[in-house]
Design a protein around this motif. Sequence first.
Motif, PDB file in Angstrom:
ATOM      1  N   LEU A   1       0.846  -1.222  -0.088  1.00 31.65           N
ATOM      2  CA  LEU A   1       0.020   0.008  -0.155  1.00 31.65           C
ATOM      3  C   LEU A   1       0.918   1.151  -0.147  1.00 31.65           C
ATOM      4  CD1 LEU A   1      -2.497  -0.899   2.730  1.00 31.65           C
ATOM      5  CD2 LEU A   1      -3.187  -0.623   0.231  1.00 31.65           C
TER       6      LEU A   1
ATOM      7  N   LYS B   1       2.653   1.777  -3.351  1.00 33.47           N
ATOM      8  CA  LYS B   1       1.389   2.316  -4.162  1.00 33.47           C
ATOM      9  C   LYS B   1       1.245   3.749  -4.248  1.00 33.47           C
ATOM     10  CE  LYS B   1      -3.104   1.034  -6.227  1.00 33.47           C
ATOM     11  NZ  LYS B   1      -4.205   0.183  -6.123  1.00 33.47           N
ATOM     12  N   LYS B   2       0.884   4.171  -2.851  1.00 33.78           N
ATOM     13  CA  LYS B   2       1.015   5.732  -2.559  1.00 33.78           C
ATOM     14  C   LYS B   2       2.039   6.360  -3.330  1.00 33.78           C
ATOM     15  CE  LYS B   2      -2.440   5.804   1.087  1.00 33.78           C
ATOM     16  NZ  LYS B   2      -2.539   6.245   2.482  1.00 33.78           N
TER      17      LYS B   2
ATOM     18  N   ASP C   1      -2.628   1.348   7.370  1.00 33.31           N
ATOM     19  CA  ASP C   1      -3.012   2.638   6.355  1.00 33.31           C
ATOM     20  C   ASP C   1      -4.379   3.267   6.716  1.00 33.31           C
ATOM     21  OD1 ASP C   1      -2.062   4.093   4.154  1.00 33.31           O
ATOM     22  OD2 ASP C   1      -3.466   3.006   2.905  1.00 33.31           O
TER      23      ASP C   1
ATOM     24  N   ILE D   1      -7.223   2.184   7.310  1.00 31.55           N
ATOM     25  CA  ILE D   1      -8.471   1.527   6.724  1.00 31.55           C
ATOM     26  C   ILE D   1      -9.145   0.758   8.129  1.00 31.55           C
ATOM     27  CG2 ILE D   1      -9.531  -0.139   5.288  1.00 31.55           C
ATOM     28  CD1 ILE D   1      -6.684   0.171   3.569  1.00 31.55           C
TER      29      ILE D   1
ATOM     30  N   VAL E   1      -8.587  -5.616   2.276  1.00 34.50           N
ATOM     31  CA  VAL E   1      -7.595  -4.473   2.166  1.00 34.50           C
ATOM     32  C   VAL E   1      -6.955  -4.830   0.856  1.00 34.50           C
ATOM     33  CG1 VAL E   1      -5.515  -3.572   2.825  1.00 34.50           C
ATOM     34  CG2 VAL E   1      -7.438  -3.931   4.591  1.00 34.50           C
TER      35      VAL E   1
ATOM     36  N   ASN F   1      -9.619  -4.902  -2.306  1.00 33.77           N
ATOM     37  CA  ASN F   1     -10.308  -3.963  -2.627  1.00 33.77           C
ATOM     38  C   ASN F   1      -9.048  -2.711  -3.350  1.00 33.77           C
ATOM     39  OD1 ASN F   1     -12.651  -4.612  -1.796  1.00 33.77           O
ATOM     40  ND2 ASN F   1     -12.783  -3.290  -0.025  1.00 33.77           N
ATOM     41  N   ASN F   2      -7.977  -2.683  -2.716  1.00 30.96           N
ATOM     42  CA  ASN F   2      -7.065  -1.906  -3.497  1.00 30.96           C
ATOM     43  C   ASN F   2      -6.131  -2.482  -4.580  1.00 30.96           C
ATOM     44  OD1 ASN F   2      -6.627   0.662  -1.308  1.00 30.96           O
ATOM     45  ND2 ASN F   2      -6.783  -1.126   0.094  1.00 30.96           N
TER      46      ASN F   2
END
Length: 330
Positions: free
Chosen positions: A21, A24-25, A61, A63, A84, A87-88
Amino acid sequence: MNIQKDVLIIGAGPIGIACALACKKKRLTYVVIEKGALTNSLYNYPLNMRFFSTSEKLEIDHIPFISNQPKPDRDEALEYYRRVATNNELTIRLYEKVISLEKKEAHFFATTKTQNSAGTLHTYSAKNIVVSTGFYDLPKQLNVPGESLPKVTHYYKEAHPYILQKVAVIGASNSAVDAALEIWRKGGDVTMIVRGDSIGDRVKYWVKPDIENRIEEGSIKAYFNTTVSEITENEITLTSSEKSFSIKNDFVIALTGYQPNFSFLESIGIELSNDGKKIPKYNPKTMESNVKGIYLAGVICGGMETHKWFIENSTIHADIIASDIAKKEN
């Protein structure tokens, strides 16, 4: 097939997912490689296990993790981390094991093998590696005769197989206490073998009085300051400071702890402390190891001190690592 990425993440547990995550950000290309199922360690936890921590402390993150009880159980955690990841739309390759890792100039080259009958090989190249493999896959061995017998296991899943059986539970940690109580309540004849002189101090506060009361009343037998010296088909031999003796036994559940895959770390050049703790060398400000471009995340950073890092306090590693890699890339 050669797949090129900025970051290769080894291990798809909660911390590996958090690292994906974070990458990716930061707009870093990445892939997560996992030799088993998603969050494989959690999947192998006992079916009825309940976490010590509350759900918000297990979040990654930011979430939200919503559970039915303040302290979530195994199934709720599996559902949370699964959602998580899906969905991402995280890039995760499951049932694929890293069998070699080498560095050539500015890139690492990892060879993986699928864990099915085909055993297909894949090659990945990446500028950076993140190792977040945890420690649950390698149990600490008893190193006694008979440990390889089919009646011996280092993992506990559920109580049903042990109903009406004489079961020795070795250890005094949360996992050992949970197994002993559940098996006893389902009708097993439980004996605990404890190296120390009491139940562990880190046992969940709402469980510790339960196990101590069961031992005191004699429902669950316990031998303290005692170790197992031999296991046979129908008995186990115990040794204390006073004597050596044998008791009847059908199954042995040795829940004596687990350890990181030190041989893998050493094979990729990670230095370990020589004080017995085997703590890998890394910079806590960046989480980069002594090998430039290889980062460490999660419980693996504690070496043999597996109680030092948890999901709760090591998700921060993901942002630290991604930020340092992005800074270098830019």
